[in-house]
Design a protein around this motif. Sequence first.
Motif, PDB file in Angstrom:
ATOM      1  N   PHE A 530       0.857  -1.189   0.000  1.00 24.54           N
ATOM      2  CA  PHE A 530       0.000   0.000   0.000  1.00 24.54           C
ATOM      3  C   PHE A 530       0.889   1.233   0.000  1.00 24.54           C
ATOM      4  O   PHE A 530       1.698   1.437   0.913  1.00 24.54           O
ATOM      5  N   LEU A 531       0.746   2.059  -1.042  1.00 24.45           N
ATOM      6  CA  LEU A 531       1.534   3.278  -1.174  1.00 24.45           C
ATOM      7  C   LEU A 531       0.627   4.489  -1.013  1.00 24.45           C
ATOM      8  O   LEU A 531      -0.437   4.567  -1.645  1.00 24.45           O
ATOM      9  N   LYS A 532       1.055   5.422  -0.175  1.00 20.63           N
ATOM     10  CA  LYS A 532       0.342   6.695  -0.081  1.00 20.63           C
ATOM     11  C   LYS A 532       0.651   7.527  -1.325  1.00 20.63           C
ATOM     12  O   LYS A 532       1.671   7.309  -1.993  1.00 20.63           O
ATOM     13  N   PRO A 533      -0.189   8.507  -1.645  1.00 17.27           N
ATOM     14  CA  PRO A 533       0.079   9.343  -2.829  1.00 17.27           C
ATOM     15  C   PRO A 533       1.456   9.994  -2.794  1.00 17.27           C
ATOM     16  O   PRO A 533       2.091  10.180  -3.844  1.00 17.27           O
ATOM     17  N   THR A 534       1.941  10.316  -1.609  1.00 15.76           N
ATOM     18  CA  THR A 534       3.251  10.982  -1.511  1.00 15.76           C
ATOM     19  C   THR A 534       4.399  10.068  -1.910  1.00 15.76           C
ATOM     20  O   THR A 534       5.516  10.540  -2.135  1.00 15.76           O
ATOM     21  N   HIS A 535       4.132   8.766  -1.998  1.00 11.99           N
ATOM     22  CA  HIS A 535       5.191   7.838  -2.385  1.00 11.99           C
ATOM     23  C   HIS A 535       5.470   7.864  -3.887  1.00 11.99           C
ATOM     24  O   HIS A 535       6.508   7.359  -4.326  1.00 11.99           O
ATOM     25  N   PHE A 536       4.538   8.430  -4.679  1.00  4.04           N
ATOM     26  CA  PHE A 536       4.783   8.415  -6.132  1.00  4.04           C
ATOM     27  C   PHE A 536       4.383   9.707  -6.837  1.00  4.04           C
ATOM     28  O   PHE A 536       4.582   9.827  -8.047  1.00  4.04           O
ATOM     29  N   ASP A 537       3.867  10.717  -6.112  1.00  6.68           N
ATOM     30  CA  ASP A 537       3.434  11.923  -6.819  1.00  6.68           C
ATOM     31  C   ASP A 537       4.594  12.847  -7.196  1.00  6.68           C
ATOM     32  O   ASP A 537       4.416  13.807  -7.942  1.00  6.68           O
ATOM     33  N   HIS A 538       5.809  12.564  -6.698  1.00  7.34           N
ATOM     34  CA  HIS A 538       6.962  13.401  -7.014  1.00  7.34           C
ATOM     35  C   HIS A 538       7.747  12.881  -8.214  1.00  7.34           C
ATOM     36  O   HIS A 538       8.675  13.534  -8.695  1.00  7.34           O
ATOM     37  N   VAL A 539       7.371  11.711  -8.718  1.00  7.27           N
ATOM     38  CA  VAL A 539       8.125  11.078  -9.801  1.00  7.27           C
ATOM     39  C   VAL A 539       7.776  11.739 -11.130  1.00  7.27           C
ATOM     40  O   VAL A 539       6.638  12.138 -11.369  1.00  7.27           O
ATOM     41  N   SER A 646      11.136   0.531 -11.416  1.00  8.46           N
ATOM     42  CA  SER A 646      10.173   1.087 -10.463  1.00  8.46           C
ATOM     43  C   SER A 646       9.737   2.488 -10.863  1.00  8.46           C
ATOM     44  O   SER A 646       8.569   2.855 -10.704  1.00  8.46           O
ATOM     45  N   GLU A 647      10.683   3.314 -11.405  1.00 11.30           N
ATOM     46  CA  GLU A 647      10.311   4.690 -11.739  1.00 11.30           C
ATOM     47  C   GLU A 647       9.295   4.735 -12.879  1.00 11.30           C
ATOM     48  O   GLU A 647       8.458   5.642 -12.946  1.00 11.30           O
ATOM     49  N   ILE A 648       9.348   3.751 -13.780  1.00 10.87           N
ATOM     50  CA  ILE A 648       8.371   3.714 -14.874  1.00 10.87           C
ATOM     51  C   ILE A 648       6.992   3.320 -14.340  1.00 10.87           C
ATOM     52  O   ILE A 648       5.971   3.883 -14.740  1.00 10.87           O
ATOM     53  N   LEU A 649       6.960   2.371 -13.412  1.00 11.50           N
ATOM     54  CA  LEU A 649       5.670   1.995 -12.823  1.00 11.50           C
ATOM     55  C   LEU A 649       5.071   3.170 -12.057  1.00 11.50           C
ATOM     56  O   LEU A 649       3.876   3.469 -12.199  1.00 11.50           O
ATOM     57  N   LEU A 650       5.893   3.858 -11.247  1.00 12.65           N
ATOM     58  CA  LEU A 650       5.372   4.979 -10.461  1.00 12.65           C
ATOM     59  C   LEU A 650       4.911   6.113 -11.370  1.00 12.65           C
ATOM     60  O   LEU A 650       3.905   6.778 -11.096  1.00 12.65           O
ATOM     61  N   ALA A 651       5.631   6.348 -12.466  1.00  9.45           N
ATOM     62  CA  ALA A 651       5.203   7.366 -13.427  1.00  9.45           C
ATOM     63  C   ALA A 651       3.875   6.969 -14.069  1.00  9.45           C
ATOM     64  O   ALA A 651       3.003   7.817 -14.313  1.00  9.45           O
ATOM     65  N   SER A 652       3.708   5.689 -14.324  1.00 10.62           N
ATOM     66  CA  SER A 652       2.451   5.209 -14.907  1.00 10.62           C
ATOM     67  C   SER A 652       1.295   5.400 -13.935  1.00 10.62           C
ATOM     68  O   SER A 652       0.170   5.734 -14.345  1.00 10.62           O
ATOM     69  N   LEU A 653       1.548   5.204 -12.642  1.00 14.15           N
ATOM     70  CA  LEU A 653       0.501   5.434 -11.645  1.00 14.15           C
ATOM     71  C   LEU A 653       0.043   6.887 -11.690  1.00 14.15           C
ATOM     72  O   LEU A 653      -1.163   7.171 -11.628  1.00 14.15           O
ATOM     73  N   GLN A 654       1.008   7.804 -11.803  1.00 13.98           N
ATOM     74  CA  GLN A 654       0.645   9.223 -11.902  1.00 13.98           C
ATOM     75  C   GLN A 654      -0.194   9.497 -13.144  1.00 13.98           C
ATOM     76  O   GLN A 654      -1.196  10.216 -13.095  1.00 13.98           O
ATOM     77  N   GLN A 655       0.220   8.931 -14.267  1.00 16.25           N
ATOM     78  CA  GLN A 655      -0.471   9.214 -15.530  1.00 16.25           C
ATOM     79  C   GLN A 655      -1.923   8.726 -15.512  1.00 16.25           C
ATOM     80  O   GLN A 655      -2.824   9.436 -15.958  1.00 16.25           O
ATOM     81  N   ALA A 667      -2.121   3.752  -3.813  1.00 10.53           N
ATOM     82  CA  ALA A 667      -1.906   2.678  -4.779  1.00 10.53           C
ATOM     83  C   ALA A 667      -1.699   1.359  -4.050  1.00 10.53           C
ATOM     84  O   ALA A 667      -1.133   1.308  -2.955  1.00 10.53           O
ATOM     85  N   LEU A 668      -2.184   0.287  -4.673  1.00  8.15           N
ATOM     86  CA  LEU A 668      -1.936  -1.080  -4.222  1.00  8.15           C
ATOM     87  C   LEU A 668      -1.160  -1.790  -5.326  1.00  8.15           C
ATOM     88  O   LEU A 668      -1.613  -1.833  -6.475  1.00  8.15           O
ATOM     89  N   ILE A 669       0.016  -2.336  -4.990  1.00  6.09           N
ATOM     90  CA  ILE A 669       0.867  -2.960  -6.001  1.00  6.09           C
ATOM     91  C   ILE A 669       1.039  -4.441  -5.678  1.00  6.09           C
ATOM     92  O   ILE A 669       1.332  -4.824  -4.540  1.00  6.09           O
TER      93      ILE A 669
END
Length: 711
Positions: A530-539, A646-655, A667-669
């Motif tokens: 379980f990822l909070k939004p702050t874990h991937f919104d900066h990517v 990992s950075e591509i997955l996190l960027a995809s979550l943002q998109q 996010a749930l991964i």
Amino acid sequence: MENSNSNIVQIESASEAQTSLNTQPETAEVTSAEKSLLGDTAPEIAGLAEQKEGRKVSKEQLVNRLNFINFQDDVIHIHFTHREYERTMLVAVAPEPCLGDTLELRWLGTTDVDSMLKSYHLDFMLVSHGQKFIKSVPEVLDIDAKGVCLALPEISREVSHRKVDRQRCRDISVYVLQNSASFSGTLLDFTASSFRTELKALPPQSFDWIDPSGPVNVILFSGNQTFFSGECRIIRCTQGQNTRSYVLESLRQEIPRYRKAEFRSQRQTLNPSPNINFRHPLTRKRVDLKVIDLSGSGFSVEEDENTAVLLPGLILPSIELRFSSSFKLNCSAQVVFRKPSKDKMGKRLRCGLAIIDVTAVEHVKLLGMLHQAKDKNSYLCSDIDLDDLWDFFFETGFVYPSKYAQLHKNKAEIRETYEKLYTRSPEIARHFIYQDNGAILGHMAMVRFWKSAWLTHHHAARKSALNRAGLMVLDQISRLVYDSYRLRSMHMDYLVCYYRPQNRFPNRIFGGVAGYINNPKGCSVDSFAFLKPTHFDHVQANLPVNWELGPLTDEGLCDLEYFYEKASGGLMLKALDLEPRKCWDDPLQAEFSANGFRRERHLFALNNDGRLQAVLIVYISDIGLNLSDLTHCVQALVLDPEHLPSEILLASLQQVCRATGQNEVPALIYPLSYVEKQSIPFEKTYNLWIIHNHSQFEYYFKYLNRLLRYK
């Protein structure tokens, strides 16, 4: 002898009444032994002339009964005797409205009156009166091709107390099958122990194809609605080349509507007990019976043996269950057993009925009543003071400080969501409360978030009552699932729960059940990060060349299915509607909207050079529907952990969040091992627990038996 007019019943010798060949010469005499074999007419009518006459019936009473029969569009019978031989004949006729002294009767169909009167004379008429007949000897005023005119006597008599009340049937078709031979016809009359049919043999068919000593399969139906199908034996039949009447008896007194189970729905005896009221599907008559006991999946009733109308296997399409003048619910049911009652007051039969369909709203009303009958402190979907509920959530620590930090900015929307959930009783949600003296001690809820799967969540209990209240609401939800999953209208093939593995109670219950079943095809557990939004919104949200996000296709779902089968082999794709070809039919958006809620699902595929790397699912729902945001999040299912940075997955979550207009969603991964290997920061682990109710809920009960003492 074959009679072309089914309204005339000629009582022949026994050799004509049996299907088997008789080597004895035919005689005109009809012995008492032969009469017992007569099969074309209702058996209780044959031989009424010899019955001892009972109480007197006045002309006024007779006229009232005749007018009632006319009002019901029913028939009476007139009895003829052969002028030379001891043969009798019964003719069904329709009475016209009667004013008092004379009665006009109308022939049904075509009747050769001249031929009949040359050989027969009219003796008396028989008027059905409950379990008896009124035998009346009138004076014949006139007989012609249209009917009969009679002068009624001042006094008639009751005769022949029937063992079983036979009832005329209307517009019911019949199929009788034996050894691949199929005969069609109509149902003439019916009792709960046997019924009479008239079958037709159409060339090249022959009634010799039916072996009277062997069982036959019978289907009773009207239009597209089947009312009964089952194996029967032939009691007797008439002779005839083109048409024959068969009296049939069902071979089973108990049918397995569902497979036998060690654990059963708990039956309650209510006081006052409800009644069931229904129109009998075969006779079209109203029936009212007292309910003896009741559960969430069925009920039992008692009826008098002489007036019984419930045949094991019979389907009742529309039953009204009446608890009082103000509380009624409707369902359809099937008779599953019939056996003698323990009542010593008389010959009574106890019949069990299984509910086969009921609306979700009415089923909840029934279960709510039964839960309280079992435990006065158990409440299902009851009205609740929301201030008390929120006080309970905070006091028990269910809403802890860090969770409230995420909730407080949307508290107005969350209050609105809970106002709808807990006061409008929507079909998509259930809530369970255990309370004493107005104080909430335990709570659990569930929501239908997928087509055939319900998410259970928000399980909480006060510490002072944890051992009891926490288990009691779990007991409630388990009982509801057990009483509901067989009903197609409940859409409850799967039960789903997210839990944190470090929480001892859910891990012991849900993790313990999965370990006990030890079969991921029946009960599976899959771990998510379980990822909070702050874990991937900066990517950085831009994807490199050769990487692209696009719509998910059936081909991608096939790849996902292959990956998940190797990685887990569990139930996630089936329960979460992610199977190829089945994925696109999603009626829940419309159903949520009809109940005043929002639920959307958007599917994306992350590809590298055309090869699927991950499936991303964006769930959009009302804020607070799940207080951990597990119904308002983005899920990522990683198919190729070795080649997805990992950075591509996190960027995809943002998109995908931006593409669907969602900001600050968690996010749930899956799988968890990918997140750990890639050293992606995450807040906590959630285990996704899923059980297939139809095949595994018995094992669920076995595991919980020592905790909840199920019976």
